[in-house]
Design a protein around this motif. Structure first.
Motif, PDB file in Angstrom:
ATOM      1  N   GLU A   1      46.780  16.287  49.011  1.00 35.06           N
ATOM      2  CA  GLU A   1      45.618  15.415  48.923  1.00 35.06           C
ATOM      3  C   GLU A   1      45.115  14.977  50.297  1.00 35.06           C
ATOM      4  O   GLU A   1      43.907  14.914  50.536  1.00 35.06           O
ATOM      5  N   ARG A   2      46.041  14.676  51.211  1.00 34.27           N
ATOM      6  CA  ARG A   2      45.659  14.103  52.507  1.00 34.27           C
ATOM      7  C   ARG A   2      45.440  15.134  53.599  1.00 34.27           C
ATOM      8  O   ARG A   2      44.618  14.933  54.495  1.00 34.27           O
ATOM      9  N   PHE A   3      46.181  16.250  53.549  1.00 33.64           N
ATOM     10  CA  PHE A   3      46.130  17.209  54.661  1.00 33.64           C
ATOM     11  C   PHE A   3      45.715  18.617  54.239  1.00 33.64           C
ATOM     12  O   PHE A   3      45.669  19.516  55.065  1.00 33.64           O
ATOM     13  N   GLY A   4      45.447  18.827  52.961  1.00 31.87           N
ATOM     14  CA  GLY A   4      44.950  20.116  52.509  1.00 31.87           C
ATOM     15  C   GLY A   4      46.053  21.048  52.018  1.00 31.87           C
ATOM     16  O   GLY A   4      47.249  20.819  52.213  1.00 31.87           O
ATOM     17  N   ARG A   5      45.616  22.130  51.382  1.00 32.04           N
ATOM     18  CA  ARG A   5      46.553  23.064  50.770  1.00 32.04           C
ATOM     19  C   ARG A   5      47.407  23.798  51.797  1.00 32.04           C
ATOM     20  O   ARG A   5      48.556  24.166  51.513  1.00 32.04           O
ATOM     21  N   PHE A   6      46.862  24.057  52.984  1.00 34.34           N
ATOM     22  CA  PHE A   6      47.626  24.814  53.981  1.00 34.34           C
ATOM     23  C   PHE A   6      48.948  24.122  54.290  1.00 34.34           C
ATOM     24  O   PHE A   6      50.018  24.722  54.209  1.00 34.34           O
ATOM     25  N   TRP A   7      48.883  22.833  54.650  1.00 34.83           N
ATOM     26  CA  TRP A   7      50.103  22.102  54.964  1.00 34.83           C
ATOM     27  C   TRP A   7      50.955  21.880  53.726  1.00 34.83           C
ATOM     28  O   TRP A   7      52.193  21.857  53.806  1.00 34.83           O
ATOM     29  N   ALA A   8      50.306  21.756  52.579  1.00 31.15           N
ATOM     30  CA  ALA A   8      51.077  21.602  51.335  1.00 31.15           C
ATOM     31  C   ALA A   8      51.883  22.854  51.042  1.00 31.15           C
ATOM     32  O   ALA A   8      53.054  22.790  50.657  1.00 31.15           O
ATOM     33  N   TRP A   9      51.257  24.032  51.234  1.00 33.07           N
ATOM     34  CA  TRP A   9      51.977  25.287  51.001  1.00 33.07           C
ATOM     35  C   TRP A   9      53.132  25.456  51.978  1.00 33.07           C
ATOM     36  O   TRP A   9      54.231  25.859  51.605  1.00 33.07           O
ATOM     37  N   ILE A  10      52.864  25.149  53.241  1.00 27.77           N
ATOM     38  CA  ILE A  10      53.934  25.272  54.245  1.00 27.77           C
ATOM     39  C   ILE A  10      55.115  24.368  53.880  1.00 27.77           C
ATOM     40  O   ILE A  10      56.270  24.803  53.873  1.00 27.77           O
ATOM     41  N   SER A  11      54.821  23.115  53.563  1.00 26.07           N
ATOM     42  CA  SER A  11      55.902  22.174  53.253  1.00 26.07           C
ATOM     43  C   SER A  11      56.638  22.575  51.984  1.00 26.07           C
ATOM     44  O   SER A  11      57.873  22.505  51.917  1.00 26.07           O
ATOM     45  N   ALA A  12      55.904  23.038  50.969  1.00 27.81           N
ATOM     46  CA  ALA A  12      56.535  23.358  49.691  1.00 27.81           C
ATOM     47  C   ALA A  12      57.389  24.619  49.770  1.00 27.81           C
ATOM     48  O   ALA A  12      58.522  24.648  49.267  1.00 27.81           O
ATOM     49  N   PHE A  13      56.884  25.666  50.402  1.00 25.17           N
ATOM     50  CA  PHE A  13      57.653  26.913  50.452  1.00 25.17           C
ATOM     51  C   PHE A  13      58.860  26.795  51.372  1.00 25.17           C
ATOM     52  O   PHE A  13      59.926  27.341  51.094  1.00 25.17           O
ATOM     53  N   THR A  14      58.694  26.073  52.487  1.00 23.07           N
ATOM     54  CA  THR A  14      59.863  25.875  53.354  1.00 23.07           C
ATOM     55  C   THR A  14      60.874  24.959  52.659  1.00 23.07           C
ATOM     56  O   THR A  14      62.083  25.144  52.799  1.00 23.07           O
ATOM     57  N   LEU A  15      60.363  23.988  51.893  1.00 22.65           N
ATOM     58  CA  LEU A  15      61.256  23.135  51.112  1.00 22.65           C
ATOM     59  C   LEU A  15      62.048  23.963  50.110  1.00 22.65           C
ATOM     60  O   LEU A  15      63.263  23.805  49.967  1.00 22.65           O
ATOM     61  N   PHE A  16      61.358  24.862  49.408  1.00 19.03           N
ATOM     62  CA  PHE A  16      62.041  25.666  48.395  1.00 19.03           C
ATOM     63  C   PHE A  16      63.091  26.560  49.036  1.00 19.03           C
ATOM     64  O   PHE A  16      64.192  26.727  48.501  1.00 19.03           O
ATOM     65  N   ALA A  17      62.767  27.116  50.212  1.00 19.26           N
ATOM     66  CA  ALA A  17      63.755  27.931  50.922  1.00 19.26           C
ATOM     67  C   ALA A  17      64.960  27.082  51.318  1.00 19.26           C
ATOM     68  O   ALA A  17      66.118  27.508  51.195  1.00 19.26           O
ATOM     69  N   SER A  18      64.683  25.861  51.770  1.00 20.91           N
ATOM     70  CA  SER A  18      65.764  24.954  52.144  1.00 20.91           C
ATOM     71  C   SER A  18      66.595  24.575  50.929  1.00 20.91           C
ATOM     72  O   SER A  18      67.830  24.469  51.010  1.00 20.91           O
ATOM     73  N   ALA A  19      65.927  24.371  49.791  1.00 18.96           N
ATOM     74  CA  ALA A  19      66.647  24.007  48.572  1.00 18.96           C
ATOM     75  C   ALA A  19      67.567  25.131  48.118  1.00 18.96           C
ATOM     76  O   ALA A  19      68.715  24.898  47.717  1.00 18.96           O
ATOM     77  N   ILE A  20      67.076  26.375  48.193  1.00 16.86           N
ATOM     78  CA  ILE A  20      67.929  27.506  47.823  1.00 16.86           C
ATOM     79  C   ILE A  20      69.081  27.638  48.815  1.00 16.86           C
ATOM     80  O   ILE A  20      70.223  27.918  48.433  1.00 16.86           O
ATOM     81  N   GLY A  21      68.787  27.414  50.094  1.00 14.91           N
ATOM     82  CA  GLY A  21      69.855  27.440  51.085  1.00 14.91           C
ATOM     83  C   GLY A  21      70.910  26.397  50.789  1.00 14.91           C
ATOM     84  O   GLY A  21      72.117  26.652  50.895  1.00 14.91           O
ATOM     85  N   ALA A  22      70.459  25.196  50.389  1.00 19.89           N
ATOM     86  CA  ALA A  22      71.407  24.134  50.029  1.00 19.89           C
ATOM     87  C   ALA A  22      72.217  24.547  48.806  1.00 19.89           C
ATOM     88  O   ALA A  22      73.435  24.340  48.754  1.00 19.89           O
ATOM     89  N   LEU A  23      71.556  25.152  47.824  1.00 17.03           N
ATOM     90  CA  LEU A  23      72.263  25.594  46.628  1.00 17.03           C
ATOM     91  C   LEU A  23      73.344  26.620  46.968  1.00 17.03           C
ATOM     92  O   LEU A  23      74.417  26.632  46.358  1.00 17.03           O
TER      93      LEU A  23
END
Length: 430
Positions: A99-121
């Protein structure tokens, strides 16, 4: 006489009833609000963090206790921001970024988050496999059983139920406190260790940086903000939610400290120099000092609780983050249906991918290092966006101001700096 005593008895009864009502209100109030902070902090003390704490105690003894104490307020400051953001805006972290910074930053944060989550798993499943092997259970049994249990947990149709189960599982980490008492640390040596932080030593500084990376996890930000939204907390509960977060920050660091002290009092005090890269390594090294109960049973129980609660939190954070970016409906308060199917599929895929990679016998030690490096690289992005959201997405009355604001920014910058400091060394560039 009767006339004068009766009113006194009534007043006493009314007072007792009022006290009882207040007690019930407090009890249920805490159960209603508390939970997200405690769960996310127990998950913070995950398998990788505990291995890092063990290495810290073995190599530097009690001198690694003070950094753990310093990390308590830093951890609270970071997570308290997510509490205010989630409760005041009623939106998850990924949704606010979009909402605040646009889809580009949202995609970056979400996909890197998901990679980090799988790494944590991966590290959590590796921890589960390691605990199973301590008791003669093959990873081909322990990993599928853990995966099935975690998938079933999400199908209960209630966030509060998932949270309470997570708290019960995470409570197994208290076994580390018992192990610390069994290790019989020397109070005088502990006090001397608290006076020393050899930051001029590059080896010590690198391990401090590793502990910072092990305490501040990117997926924690997404989880706690999503949790307070899914729990429907109101602004009237912010104070209690802060207490929940503070209690969790203290508890998780006490657990880390207990592991540092346990290993420092045993392996570190007797010059143990063996590798401590896996659950088995640590348990085998502790058993000669603490016996099978302390070295294997208590350590294994604590590690299993830590790994499972972290698996719950990291996978939910990843699924919530992606769902927020793509606008999918995401809640644990509804069982899978057409509206929530994508959220639940994402949650399930994270577990299945993690389980398959661990069962494939990849190099888990190097993989854990890679996960730590990835988390360190993500910290500037995650904390930078968190600070920006706190300054822009909240109404003026809910933002930090004055000394509190500058202290929070300074602490976050320190965390970013330590996270980036460990990257070249971890990659072997220096």
């Amino acid at each position: 006489m009767t006339e004068t005593t009766a009113p006194v008895a009534d007043a006493s009864g009314e007072s007792s009833a009022a006290t009882s009502r207040r007690g019930r209100w407090l009890r249920w109030g805490l159960l209603t609000v508390w939970g997200p902070g405690l769960v996310v902090m127990l998950a913070d003390t995950d398998a990788g963090s505990l291995i890092t704490a063990s290495q810290s105690g073995a190599q530097w003894g009690y001198r690694m206790v003070l950094p753990q104490l310093i990390l308590m307020p830093i951890l609270y400051v970071v997570q308290e921001m997510t509490v205010r953001l989630g409760i005041v805006t009623k939106k998850g972290h990924g949704a606010l970024i979009r909402e605040r910074f646009g889809r580009f930053w949202a995609w970056i944060s979400a996909f890197t988050l998901f990679a980090s989550a799988i790494g944590a798993l991966l590290t959590e499943f590796a921890g589960v496999a390691g605990v199973g092997e301590l008791f003669g259970v093959s990873r081909w049994v322990s990993i599928p059983v853990a995966t099935a249990a975690l998938l079933a947990l999400a199908l209960t149709g209630s966030y509060r139920r998932v949270e309470r189960i997570g708290l019960v599982i995470g409570a197994a980490e208290l076994a580390f406190l018992v192990a610390m008492v069994m290790a019989r640390p020397e109070p005088k040596a502990l006090v001397e260790g608290l006076k020393s932080m050899p930051l001029g030593n590059s080896s010590y500084l690198l391990l401090v940086a590793a502990n910072v990376g092990a305490v501040i996890m990117p997926w924690m930000v997404f989880y706690q903000q999503g949790a307070v939204v899914d729990k429907h907390l109101s602004v009237a509960t912010i104070r209690q939610a802060r207490h929940d977060t503070a209690a969790g920050a203290v508890l998780t660091q006490l657990i880390m400290i207990s592991v540092v002290i346990t290993v420092a009092s045993t392996i570190g005090a007797h010059g143990g120099e063996g590798a401590l890269n896996t659950v088995g390594d640590i348990a085998n090294a502790l058993t000669p000092y603490l016996g099978r109960v302390g070295g294997t049973v208590l350590f294994g129980l604590g590690m299993l609780g830590a790994a499972l609660v972290a698996a719950i939190v990291s996978s939910l954070a990843g699924a919530w983050g992606l769902s927020e970016v793509f606008g999918w409906k995401h809640t644990l308060n509804q069982r899978p249906n057409r509206a929530t199917a994508k959220f639940y599929i994402t949650y399930a895929l994270a577990h299945l991918v993690g389980a398959v990679l661990v069962l494939a016998s990849v190099d888990l030690v190097n993989l854990a290092v890679d996960v730590e490096v990835m988390n360190a690289l993500l910290l500037p992005i995650v904390l930078g966006l968190l600070l920006a959201l706190e300054a822009r997405a909240l109404p003026e009355e809910w933002r930090m101001r004055g000394p509190r604001k500058y202290i929070a920014w300074a602490l976050c910058l320190v965390v970013m700096g330590f996270g980036l400091y460990m990257v070249p060394q971890a990659l072997g560039w220096s």
